[in-house]
Design an enzyme around this catalytic site. Structure first.
Site, PDB file in Angstrom:
ATOM      1  N   SER A 138      -5.112   3.981  -8.155  1.00  0.00           N
ATOM      2  CA  SER A 138      -4.685   2.589  -8.278  1.00  0.00           C
ATOM      3  C   SER A 138      -5.625   1.715  -7.475  1.00  0.00           C
ATOM      4  O   SER A 138      -6.276   2.177  -6.528  1.00  0.00           O
ATOM      5  CB  SER A 138      -3.255   2.432  -7.745  1.00  0.00           C
ATOM      6  OG  SER A 138      -2.932   1.081  -7.499  1.00  0.00           O
ATOM      7  N   TYR A 163       1.502   3.852   0.464  1.00  0.00           N
ATOM      8  CA  TYR A 163       1.116   3.882  -0.945  1.00  0.00           C
ATOM      9  C   TYR A 163      -0.407   3.881  -1.082  1.00  0.00           C
ATOM     10  O   TYR A 163      -0.975   4.675  -1.838  1.00  0.00           O
ATOM     11  CB  TYR A 163       1.702   2.668  -1.676  1.00  0.00           C
ATOM     12  CG  TYR A 163       1.272   2.568  -3.128  1.00  0.00           C
ATOM     13  CD1 TYR A 163       1.677   3.522  -4.054  1.00  0.00           C
ATOM     14  CD2 TYR A 163       0.463   1.523  -3.564  1.00  0.00           C
ATOM     15  CE1 TYR A 163       1.270   3.443  -5.385  1.00  0.00           C
ATOM     16  CE2 TYR A 163       0.059   1.434  -4.897  1.00  0.00           C
ATOM     17  CZ  TYR A 163       0.476   2.395  -5.797  1.00  0.00           C
ATOM     18  OH  TYR A 163       0.080   2.312  -7.114  1.00  0.00           O
TER      19      TYR A 163
END
Length: 301
Positions: A138, A163
């Site tokens: 990501s 994350y």
């Protein structure tokens, strides 16, 4: 994918029953591939995939390495070779969770689980004589490098840094797996699928998503740069099947192309990949850390 014939090939797609994973499973199945979908919620997965031909669901929880190994054993019993391994499943910005021996939950679900599954399935990938491993990272990797001093956030939890670290780990995992596997015909690639509102945001409140400019007060997507799930799945499918990537690996992709290297201070949404997420020495260090932690089957070069 139009006109592509994947008859006789097999694929494993984690998270293959919702969001990007569902679109990925549908596309591979439509092209003739046999697709196995390991799922934490197998009943929900079977319902979502009821009309997808050539698809099988097996139970697996990425945060439970015993479950991951059981799934790998089941896959190994049913396949002689594995042509595609698509690591699509993931969690994002979750509340602090401790799993296994106290590991941070996002690092475990996004990285350790996929790492262990790939190691256990390695003989099947090698048997394919040209397998591809595609790992969803990501743009969030730009939030942080691996926190080598404290990867499990023992000194204080930040859900976004957790994350970001997990997404950096996804990219580094592909770099190292490609280096280890290329002599067996295995090539690995990581990617940013784009900005998409899917179940990945389920742990975030509506207010958080509104404040980030993603959705309106009714939960409708308003960001002009957001993709649909099918558009978001495109780069992963390109990575899995494009002849343009034959004999290439260890790359970070976005928008069906190889991403440029981004400056350390560039805004996350400007795209590209940070140098630390494709660094071969860091990838080897993470691999060794992961082997020690998980006890996964080592891959010899």
């Amino acid at each position: 994918m139009t006109g592509l014939d994947l008859s006789g090939t097999s694929a494993v797609v984690t998270g293959g029953y919702s969001g990007l994973g569902l679109e990925t499973t549908r596309a591979l199945s439509a092209a003739g591939a046999r697709v196995i979908v390991p799922a934490r919620r197998p009943d929900i997965a079977r319902a979502a995939l009821a009309e997808v031909a050539g698809c099988e669901v097996i139970p697996m929880d990425l945060t439970d390495l015993g479950s991951v190994r059981a799934a790998a054993a089941r896959i190994s019993d049913s396949l002689a070779r594995l042509d595609l391994f698509m690591a699509v499943a993931g969690v994002m910005a979750t509340p602090e969770r401790r799993v296994g021996p106290g590991w941070e939950g996002q690092f475990t679900a996004n990285h350790f689980g996929h790492f262990t599954l790939a190691c256990e399935l390695y003989p099947l990938l090698a048997a394919a004589g040209g397998a591809r491993v595609v790992v969803n990272s990501s743009a969030g990797h730009a939030l942080t490098d691996v926190r080598w001093h404290d990867p499990h956030f023992r000194t204080g939890y930040d859900k976004w840094l957790a994350y970001g670290q997990a997404k950096t780990a996804n990219a580094l995992f592909a770099v190292r797996l490609d280096a280890l596997g290329r002599n067996d015909g295995i090539r690995a690639l990581a990617l940013h699928p784009g900005k998409i509102v899917t179940g990945l945001q389920r742990e975030m409140t509506l207010r958080e998503q509104v404040d980030r400019g993603w959705v309106d007060e009714h939960g409708k997507v308003i960001g002009a740069d957001f993709k649909t799930p099918s558009q978001g799945a495109a780069t992963g499918l390109w990575a899995a099947t494009s002849p343009l990537l034959d004999d290439r690996g260890g790359l970070y992709l976005e928008d069906c192309d190889v991403a440029r290297v981004s400056a350390p201070d560039a805004p996350m949404d400007d795209g590209g990949v940070r140098t630390y997420a494709i660094d071969s020495d860091a990838a080897a260090r993470l691999w060794d850390l992961s082997l020690t932690a998980t006890g996964a089957t080592p891959i010899s070069r």
